[in-house]
Structure formats: C-alpha cells, structure tokens
Design a protein around this motif. Structure first.
Motif, PDB file in Angstrom:
ATOM      1  N   SER A 206      -3.321   6.999  -1.633  1.00  0.00           N
ATOM      2  CA  SER A 206      -3.458   6.119  -2.791  1.00  0.00           C
ATOM      3  C   SER A 206      -3.865   6.914  -4.020  1.00  0.00           C
ATOM      4  CB  SER A 206      -4.510   5.049  -2.506  1.00  0.00           C
ATOM      5  OG  SER A 206      -4.839   4.362  -3.689  1.00  0.00           O
ATOM      6  N   LEU A 207      -3.212   6.625  -5.126  1.00  0.00           N
ATOM      7  CA  LEU A 207      -3.611   7.214  -6.413  1.00  0.00           C
ATOM      8  C   LEU A 207      -4.565   6.296  -7.172  1.00  0.00           C
ATOM      9  CD1 LEU A 207      -0.173   8.638  -7.608  1.00  0.00           C
ATOM     10  CD2 LEU A 207      -2.065   9.872  -6.539  1.00  0.00           C
ATOM     11  N   ASP A 208      -4.732   5.059  -6.680  1.00  0.00           N
ATOM     12  CA  ASP A 208      -5.585   4.066  -7.340  1.00  0.00           C
ATOM     13  C   ASP A 208      -6.902   3.839  -6.623  1.00  0.00           C
ATOM     14  OD1 ASP A 208      -3.619   3.652  -9.232  1.00  0.00           O
ATOM     15  OD2 ASP A 208      -2.712   1.978  -8.164  1.00  0.00           O
TER      16      ASP A 208
ATOM     17  N   ALA B  38       4.781   6.635  -6.066  1.00  0.00           N
ATOM     18  CA  ALA B  38       4.660   7.267  -7.374  1.00  0.00           C
ATOM     19  C   ALA B  38       5.061   8.741  -7.320  1.00  0.00           C
ATOM     20  CB  ALA B  38       3.238   7.143  -7.892  1.00  0.00           C
TER      21      ALA B  38
ATOM     22  N   ARG C  55       1.000   3.757  -5.628  1.00  0.00           N
ATOM     23  CA  ARG C  55       0.146   3.003  -6.544  1.00  0.00           C
ATOM     24  C   ARG C  55       0.327   1.520  -6.249  1.00  0.00           C
ATOM     25  NH1 ARG C  55       1.156   6.855 -11.132  1.00  0.00           N
ATOM     26  NH2 ARG C  55      -0.897   7.769 -11.387  1.00  0.00           N
ATOM     27  N   LYS C  56      -0.742   0.769  -6.540  1.00  0.00           N
ATOM     28  CA  LYS C  56      -0.705  -0.687  -6.354  1.00  0.00           C
ATOM     29  C   LYS C  56       0.252  -1.295  -7.366  1.00  0.00           C
ATOM     30  CE  LYS C  56      -4.798  -2.384  -5.838  1.00  0.00           C
ATOM     31  NZ  LYS C  56      -6.095  -3.051  -5.983  1.00  0.00           N
TER      32      LYS C  56
END
Length: 146
Positions: free
Chosen positions: A119-121, A133, A143-144
């Motif tokens: 996850s990037l978020d 992403a 990403r969400k």
C-alpha cells in the motif's frame, strides 16, 4: 558470586529476553559484592568486585568459544527465492479488491489472480477497492480508489 555469574550466562545465551535468570544473576552478584564490602572492608570489596568482573568476562569468552553455541545455533541456509508467477502480471491502473488488510503489505484479488501488494496509502482495510499505481519487478504498489 559464581551462582550470579551462572545465572547471567544463562540469561545471555539460553533464556531470551529479560527474565528471572537475569534478575537473579544481578541480585546474586550485587549481594556478593555488598557482602564483601560490609563484612570484610573496602579493600576486599574492591578485590571481590574486580575478580567478579574478570570472572564474568572470562566465563562469557569461554562460553562463546565453546561448541555449545554451535549446537544451539541454526545453520540452515535459504537458497530459494519467491517471485510472482509470470502469467499473473498486472498493469498500472488495474483494479482489485483487498483480500487482507494491507499494513502496508497484504494480498489483493485481481480479475485473474490473488497477489501480494504494498500500500502507498498506509493501512487499507479488507474488501476495499484499490488500483495499481506502480509495478517494479515482483513488487506491486496500490492506492485506495476514492
């Protein structure tokens, strides 16, 4: 003093973490040095302290050099690698649903496969729609979706 050194060796090499062995070892060493100072005077107390430190150092050195640590240590070598299957590649922009919590790594279900993703978020809860992403080697970053 010797009992305290024995407990300290147990604590250092056999019992993980801080436990009763460490506290007992420290208590016995401190009590023996205190007893030497109180009953036999400052000179004998200092000699007891110095001899205790030297004995502890020698005991640790001997234990490290002995084969006891070789018998306790793990010798297995991992020579395999893990990679994503070649037929389940995803492209940037592909959408999927998180199968597990991404904290920050977890699994994501895409149309044809369930893959590990990062996850990037930050943390993403399960059953949340995400979008790819970045794809770098075997790493998929998502990403969400808002």
């Amino acid at each position: 003093m010797l009992l305290g050194i024995g407990f300290l060796l147990l604590e250092l090499f056999l019992i993980p973490g801080i436990s009763v062995g460490g506290f007992a070892g420290i208590a016995f060493v401190v009590a023996s040095v205190w007893y030497a100072f109180v009953t036999m005077g400052t000179t004998i107390g200092c000699i007891t302290l110095a001899c205790g430190l030297v004995t502890l150092g020698i005991a640790v050195w001997l234990f490290v050099r002995s084969r006891a640590l070789d018998k306790m240590s793990l010798k297995a070598e991992v020579d395999s690698t893990s990679s994503a299957p070649k037929d389940t590649q995803v492209a940037i922009g592909a959408r999927g649903i998180t199968a597990s919590r991404l904290a920050p790594i977890g699994t994501v279900r895409f149309a044809n496969a369930t893959l590990e993703a990062k996850s990037l978020d930050g943390f993403i809860d399960p059953n949340t729609e995400v979008e790819v992403a970045e794809v770098s080697g075997d790493t998929i970053a998502v990403r969400k979706v808002n």
